[in-house]
Design a protein around this motif. Sequence first.
Motif, short mmCIF file in Angstrom:
data_model
loop_
_atom_site.label_atom_id
_atom_site.label_comp_id
_atom_site.label_asym_id
_atom_site.label_seq_id
_atom_site.Cartn_x
_atom_site.Cartn_y
_atom_site.Cartn_z
N MET A 1 22.87 53.06 -68.06
CA MET A 1 23.99 52.38 -67.41
C MET A 1 23.57 51.74 -66.09
O MET A 1 24.04 50.65 -65.73
CB MET A 1 25.12 53.38 -67.15
N GLU A 2 22.69 52.42 -65.36
CA GLU A 2 22.24 51.91 -64.06
C GLU A 2 21.59 50.54 -64.22
O GLU A 2 21.85 49.63 -63.43
CB GLU A 2 21.25 52.91 -63.46
N ASN A 3 20.76 50.38 -65.25
CA ASN A 3 20.11 49.09 -65.49
C ASN A 3 21.13 48.04 -65.92
O ASN A 3 21.08 46.88 -65.48
CB ASN A 3 19.04 49.25 -66.57
N ILE A 4 22.08 48.43 -66.76
CA ILE A 4 23.11 47.50 -67.25
C ILE A 4 23.98 47.01 -66.08
O ILE A 4 24.23 45.80 -65.94
CB ILE A 4 23.98 48.17 -68.33
N MET A 5 24.43 47.93 -65.23
CA MET A 5 25.32 47.57 -64.13
C MET A 5 24.61 46.77 -63.04
O MET A 5 25.23 46.00 -62.32
CB MET A 5 25.95 48.84 -63.54
N LEU A 6 23.27 46.95 -62.94
CA LEU A 6 22.51 46.17 -61.95
C LEU A 6 22.46 44.70 -62.33
O LEU A 6 22.51 43.83 -61.46
CB LEU A 6 21.09 46.73 -61.84
N ARG B 1 13.43 42.46 -58.27
CA ARG B 1 14.32 43.51 -58.78
C ARG B 1 15.36 42.94 -59.74
O ARG B 1 15.84 43.63 -60.64
CB ARG B 1 15.01 44.23 -57.62
N LEU B 2 15.72 41.67 -59.54
CA LEU B 2 16.67 41.02 -60.44
C LEU B 2 16.01 40.59 -61.76
O LEU B 2 16.69 40.41 -62.76
CB LEU B 2 17.29 39.80 -59.74
#
Length: 347
Positions: A126-131, A97-98
């Motif tokens: 944003m979800e991908n960026i913040m992950l 996932r990382l």
Amino acid sequence: MKQPHDILEHVTPLLSVKNLKTYFRSEEGGVIKAVDGASLHIRPKEILGIVGESGSGKSITAMSILRLIPSPPGYFAGGDIVFENESLLAKTQKEMRLIRGKDISMVFQEPMSSLNPAYTVGYQIMENIMLHQKVSKNQALEHAVDMLKLVGIPSPEKRVHDYPFQMSGGMRQRVMVAMALSCQPKLLIADEPTTALDVTIQAQILRLILDTKDKVGSAIMLITHDLGVVAEVCQRVVVMYAGKVVEVAYVNELFNHPAHPYTEGLLSAIPRLDETRDRLTIVPGSIPNPARMPEGCRFHPRCQYADERCRTEQPPLVSPKPGQWVSCWRASGVEGSEADVAATAEA
């Protein structure tokens, strides 16, 4: 003076797929060999095309690289996938996932089924960026706006708050590209990124991927049916058939001197402006059922050159000359072994 491909031959691969076997258990208890001993590699910043008919194993290979094969019914029966000298098959789902979205990203065929209709496109970027990045929500929003601007969406400050259904197919595919490139991946897998788009939008999306790739510095694995696109943008080509790699070559070599009969068939089916034909040329027959593969060479039922050896013995993937690999008794003219297959990822 060395040619560019001579220099590339000595570059360490970014990703190596080595004798990969991705199988599925059927409801009847049998085994479907979707990818059966495929080997390929891609170098940093290279554009590699993967071609073949539907059912050849192209998308399953891509999904295997990202470890997105549902289990059950899918499983890895053998081989390895090495990314930056580390086995992806040895990693946990948490570790994968990382990697997904950060080091390896993918643009899927149909953006409407890939984007969540319940969330705005900005939220999904944003979800991908913040992950993967230590940024605040406001910083992620700014980055999402910048990515939409980068992929050519007008009024990105406004469109970032739109839902997928409020955008056209071309716009949604641009959002998918923005999302895939938001964390500057080292490898971008583009799986038929222009499917169901009209030809004008197709050209725009391909140009967008190439332009953005130059800015980000990603390698690209381009899965496509369109050999015209391959000729235009790719450096090397992998031809797949019935779960196997049957030919690998540099673009000019493949188009000018195809070594495998299947490659010959695909190229001869392309309409030419300098020829007049009553009918388009086709490759006779159809791709075999993956649950009931023929003995010997899997292409032999459709091959005009097939002989008894082709019907009983499966040809290995061997290299008749530097930079080219082919799986055909007629084309290779040399004996091979299983070691030859694994060696393709090390070339």
